[in-house]
Design a protein around this motif. Structure first.
Motif, short mmCIF file in Angstrom:
data_model
loop_
_atom_site.label_atom_id
_atom_site.label_comp_id
_atom_site.label_asym_id
_atom_site.label_seq_id
_atom_site.Cartn_x
_atom_site.Cartn_y
_atom_site.Cartn_z
N UNK A 1 0.82 -1.22 0.00
CA UNK A 1 0.00 0.00 0.00
C UNK A 1 0.85 1.27 0.00
N UNK A 2 0.42 2.22 -0.82
CA UNK A 2 1.05 3.54 -0.85
C UNK A 2 -0.04 4.60 -0.69
N UNK A 3 0.34 5.75 -0.18
CA UNK A 3 -0.60 6.86 -0.01
C UNK A 3 -0.81 7.53 -1.37
N UNK A 4 -2.06 7.75 -1.72
CA UNK A 4 -2.38 8.39 -3.00
C UNK A 4 -3.43 9.49 -2.80
N UNK A 5 -3.59 10.31 -3.80
CA UNK A 5 -4.54 11.42 -3.73
C UNK A 5 -5.97 10.95 -3.93
N UNK A 6 -6.88 11.66 -3.29
CA UNK A 6 -8.31 11.48 -3.55
C UNK A 6 -8.61 12.37 -4.77
N UNK A 7 -8.65 11.76 -5.95
CA UNK A 7 -8.73 12.53 -7.18
C UNK A 7 -9.84 12.02 -8.10
N UNK A 8 -9.92 12.59 -9.30
CA UNK A 8 -10.99 12.24 -10.23
C UNK A 8 -10.97 10.77 -10.66
N UNK A 9 -9.80 10.19 -10.97
CA UNK A 9 -9.80 8.75 -11.30
C UNK A 9 -10.30 7.88 -10.15
N UNK A 10 -9.96 8.26 -8.92
CA UNK A 10 -10.44 7.53 -7.76
C UNK A 10 -11.96 7.61 -7.67
N UNK A 11 -12.48 8.80 -7.82
CA UNK A 11 -13.94 9.00 -7.77
C UNK A 11 -14.62 8.17 -8.85
N UNK A 12 -14.05 8.18 -10.04
CA UNK A 12 -14.62 7.42 -11.16
C UNK A 12 -14.61 5.92 -10.88
N UNK A 13 -13.52 5.45 -10.27
CA UNK A 13 -13.40 4.03 -9.94
C UNK A 13 -14.44 3.61 -8.90
N UNK A 14 -14.61 4.44 -7.88
CA UNK A 14 -15.61 4.16 -6.86
C UNK A 14 -17.02 4.29 -7.42
N UNK A 15 -17.20 5.19 -8.38
CA UNK A 15 -18.51 5.35 -9.01
C UNK A 15 -18.91 4.07 -9.73
N UNK A 16 -17.93 3.39 -10.31
CA UNK A 16 -18.21 2.11 -10.98
C UNK A 16 -18.76 1.09 -9.99
N UNK A 17 -18.17 1.08 -8.80
CA UNK A 17 -18.65 0.16 -7.76
C UNK A 17 -20.08 0.52 -7.37
N UNK A 18 -20.31 1.81 -7.15
CA UNK A 18 -21.65 2.27 -6.77
C UNK A 18 -22.68 1.92 -7.84
N UNK A 19 -22.33 2.15 -9.09
CA UNK A 19 -23.26 1.87 -10.20
C UNK A 19 -23.55 0.38 -10.31
#
Length: 340
Positions: free
Chosen positions: A284-302
């Protein structure tokens, strides 16, 4: 202050349950407190989680605020506590925030970590004739509802040309799922480390497929909006996240040391802890909460909305706060390579 551990005979199933990153298990609270000062940051944790890493890495020293730790069995009840303002911040996997958002909970993702998904696996018992994910059609699969493994199952089935309706889903919490798996009552088990490592080290089963390449490998720190609106608590959260990021980086260079601490803290056998550290935790590495992250989580939500497991469309971007990103790398930055 260290937690008192339960008798050794009860340790392994209990410890593994407490390291869960999802599911609907009930919550429990601890009374550990670190630091000093007039401000108290209420932190939700899971056994062997943030507190153990911070303590092992020496990051709980010189705190000018107090951290009051509360221990939860899994992500969903921890997020319920965040929603209820009983917890200011806590760590969960990639799927519980989606379900919490779908329920209209008041939660905010403020930090992210990216690791490999090799510890997220669909396991089959020893002696199973299943060798390919496509063969799961019509078979029974245990999984904790609302957990990261839940989405990993959905995504892995889709990659194999199947859907959730093609299998017989058995919603079981990890302790019950482990019993069902080892007694042959289910054909497969979708789960995460350290369960994956436990089954493999004990030679109780094998990996049918992993989440590598099909799930995002993200874990989160999730805060209560009211805590973020409090300037003093927001500053404490910033300091807490910086300490947690340093501790997470420390794990990579101290894998055996961390495995010993983790094993002692949870009751996991050392070989299971070390295997899990090498496969999952140290990547694990620390990463930014950014647009690609939001899009990836949106896929899970959808995906869960489409399955009608979430009652309404969720806009995941409404549940993030990017103020703590600093100069962190993008969320798409590759995780560290697994060791061994």
């Amino acid at each position: 202050m260290r937690r008192r551990l339960v008798p050794a005979a009860l340790l392994l199933p209990l410890a593994l349950l407490l390291t869960a990153c999802g599911g609907n298990a009930s919550a429990g609270t601890g009374t550990d407190t670190d630091g000093k000062g007039s401000l108290t940051l209420n932190v939700g944790d899971q056994k062997g989680g943030s507190e153990a890493i911070l303590r092992a890495a020496g990051e709980l020293k010189n705190l000018d605020y107090k951290i009051k730790w509360s221990t939860f069995t899994s992500g969903p009840p921890l997020l319920e506590a965040v929603n209820a303002k009983a917890v200011d911040i806590g760590g969960v996997g990639n799927t519980p925030p989606v379900f919490a958002a779908g329920a209209g909970s008041k939660i905010t993702v403020v930090a992210a970590f990216h690791g490999t998904s090799k510890g997220d696996a669909i396991l089959v018992p020893k002696g199973s004739k299943l060798t390919e994910p496509e063969q799961l059609k019509g078979k029974s699969v245990a999984v904790a509802q609302g957990s990261s493994a839940h989405y990993q199952l959905v995504a892995s089935l889709k990659a194999a040309g199947l859907s959730l309706s093609d299998v017989k889903v058995k919603y079981l919490q990890p302790a019950d799922a482990l019993a069902a798996f080892t007694s042959g009552k289910v054909d497969a088990w979708a789960v995460w480390d350290p369960y994956t490592s436990q089954v493999l080290q004990a030679k109780q089963g094998s990996i049918l497929t992993t989440g590598d390449g099909v799930t995002n490998g993200l874990t989160f720190q999730v805060a209560a909006p009211n805590a973020l609106q409090d300037k003093k608590k927001a500053a404490a959260i910033k300091d807490y996240l910086e300490r947690l990021r340093r501790a997470t980086a420390w794990v990579y260079g101290h894998q055996e040391e961390w495995a010993r601490v983790w094993a002692k803290d949870t009751g996991l056998p050392y070989d299971v802890a070390l295997a899990s550290v090498k496969r999952t935790n140290a990547t694990r590495i620390s990463v930014a909460v950014d647009k690609p992250l939001i899009a990836s989580e949106q896929q899970i939500a959808d995906a869960f909305t489409e399955l009608k497991l979430i009652p309404k469309k969720v806009g995941f971007g409404d549940f993030v706060d990017t103020r703590y990103n600093g100069d962190l790398p993008p969320s798409t930055t590759p995780a560290r390579a697994s060791v061994g």
